[in-house]
Scaffold this motif. Structure first.
Motif, PDB file in Angstrom:
ATOM      1  N   ILE A 169      11.573 -18.457   2.064  1.00  0.00           N
ATOM      2  CA  ILE A 169      10.934 -17.937   0.841  1.00  0.00           C
ATOM      3  C   ILE A 169      10.966 -16.410   0.836  1.00  0.00           C
ATOM      4  O   ILE A 169       9.920 -15.748   0.756  1.00  0.00           O
ATOM      5  CB  ILE A 169       9.480 -18.443   0.702  1.00  0.00           C
ATOM      6  CG1 ILE A 169       8.676 -18.163   1.991  1.00  0.00           C
ATOM      7  CG2 ILE A 169       9.467 -19.923   0.396  1.00  0.00           C
ATOM      8  CD1 ILE A 169       7.172 -18.374   1.832  1.00  0.00           C
TER       9      ILE A 169
ATOM     10  N   THR B  54       8.655 -13.305  -1.085  1.00  0.00           N
ATOM     11  CA  THR B  54       7.424 -13.922  -1.583  1.00  0.00           C
ATOM     12  C   THR B  54       6.233 -13.169  -1.011  1.00  0.00           C
ATOM     13  O   THR B  54       6.205 -12.859   0.181  1.00  0.00           O
ATOM     14  CB  THR B  54       7.344 -15.406  -1.169  1.00  0.00           C
ATOM     15  OG1 THR B  54       8.451 -16.107  -1.742  1.00  0.00           O
ATOM     16  CG2 THR B  54       6.047 -16.039  -1.643  1.00  0.00           C
TER      17      THR B  54
ATOM     18  N   HIS C  27      10.180 -17.424  -5.055  1.00  0.00           N
ATOM     19  CA  HIS C  27       9.927 -18.707  -4.388  1.00  0.00           C
ATOM     20  C   HIS C  27       8.446 -19.072  -4.350  1.00  0.00           C
ATOM     21  O   HIS C  27       8.059 -19.968  -3.598  1.00  0.00           O
ATOM     22  CB  HIS C  27      10.475 -18.657  -2.965  1.00  0.00           C
ATOM     23  CG  HIS C  27      11.953 -18.403  -2.888  1.00  0.00           C
ATOM     24  ND1 HIS C  27      12.889 -19.394  -3.087  1.00  0.00           N
ATOM     25  CD2 HIS C  27      12.644 -17.263  -2.666  1.00  0.00           C
ATOM     26  CE1 HIS C  27      14.108 -18.877  -2.981  1.00  0.00           C
ATOM     27  NE2 HIS C  27      13.982 -17.585  -2.714  1.00  0.00           N
ATOM     28  N   ALA C  28       7.662 -18.414  -5.167  1.00  0.00           N
ATOM     29  CA  ALA C  28       6.222 -18.676  -5.139  1.00  0.00           C
ATOM     30  C   ALA C  28       5.897 -20.129  -5.464  1.00  0.00           C
ATOM     31  O   ALA C  28       4.931 -20.694  -4.931  1.00  0.00           O
ATOM     32  CB  ALA C  28       5.507 -17.742  -6.118  1.00  0.00           C
TER      33      ALA C  28
END
Length: 302
Positions: A105, A108, A186-187
């Protein structure tokens, strides 16, 4: 002689039927003894806790009640008003509950508001964590908040949390924190599982980050110090939820590719015929064999 020929043909048909039965058996029955491989968005990250001779080992209680590790986000209030201390931490696990660093991710960001109660703290208001940890921090993990080991006063010997530390609070002071929020591409692949708060006591690591996490309201959103109860900690637990049977980091599944190709091959006009031929392995050979046997027997009869 005709009886012998018929018998041969029946045997061939029986063998072909057995092939059909075995091939058409659902995969779940054929491979029931082999459990499917669990896919995760990111493999576990293991960082051993610093030992007594390590530069990041800070101190240990003489009676073995606790262990402290060096944390660059460890700050003392100035002016120093009391003995109140504590931590606000964030931990990230994958779909299997294993601790990860956030390589899956990138870019993020997690923010935990702290408001006026910690406005003096360099890393507070809000407490911010950026992933992946190993690419953004000199000390990406600085606490062993979970697990137990008979050889350690705290934790299981592996670092698992990214924290900011608090010292010098008045004994009647209050620490407050808000709900964690995530931002970045990518939250949506990260879930805020909950919060684990332990106020006015040493941190008990004999807990599970997933099972023991509570909602923000249940956790409390902060704590107030009092004499002989001048400690408190909270861990925000995050979990990856981006795995859907495979991930870009682990590569695509060959099984999925095969199933897609099978559906494409059987979608044409001759698809049903091709599919039938594929599901009866060796049928053409068996048929030819039956014909040869029949011809041979007829010649003998003559």
């Amino acid at each position: 002689m005709s009886v012998i020929v018929a018998g041969c043909i029946v045997a061939v048909v029986a063998l072909a039927g057995a092939g059909v039965t075995a091939t058409e058996m659902p995969n779940s029955q054929q491979y029931a003894a082999t459990p499917p491989t669990e896919n995760v968005s990111e493999e576990a990250y293991e960082e051993p806790a610093p030992g007594p001779d390590d530069q990041y080992f800070e101190a240990a209680h003489p009676d073995g009640d606790w262990v402290s590790y060096v944390n660059p986000r460890d700050k003392y209030r100035s002016p120093y008003l009391g003995d109140g201390s504590g931590k606000i931490c964030v931990t990230l696990v994958n779909e299997e509950g294993e601790f990860v660093e956030g390589q899956s991710i990138p870019d993020t960001t997690v923010e935990v508001p702290t408001g006026d109660s910690l406005e003096w703290h360099t890393y507070a208001d809000p407490f911010t964590v950026e992933y992946p940890l190993t690419e953004n921090y000199e000390r990406p993990l600085d606490a062993d908040q979970f697990g137990t080991s008979p050889d350690l006063a705290q934790g299981d010997g592996y670092m698992d949390s990214h924290c900011m530390e608090i010292h010098g609070m008045p004994e009647d002071g209050t620490i407050e924190y808000g709900e964690a929020s995530l931002s970045g591409e990518h939250a949506d692949d990260v879930e805020v599982v909950g919060y684990i708060q332990q106020a006015n006591e040493g941190w008990d690591t004999d807990i599970d980050p997933i099972e023991d996490a509570e909602s923000y309201e249940e956790a409390g959103g902060g704590w107030t110090y009092y004499p002989d109860g001048s400690h408190g900690q909270v861990v925000v637990v995050l979990q990856l939820d981006g795995a859907d049977g495979g991930s870009d980091t682990n590569g695509s599944s060959d099984a999925n590719d095969g199933s897609e190709n099978s559906s494409d091959d059987s979608s044409g006009e001759n698809g049903s015929d091709d599919a039938a031929a594929e599901t009866i392995p060796g049928l053409g050979i068996l048929t030819a064999l039956a014909a040869l046997i029949a011809v041979s027997l007829l010649r003998l009869r003559r």
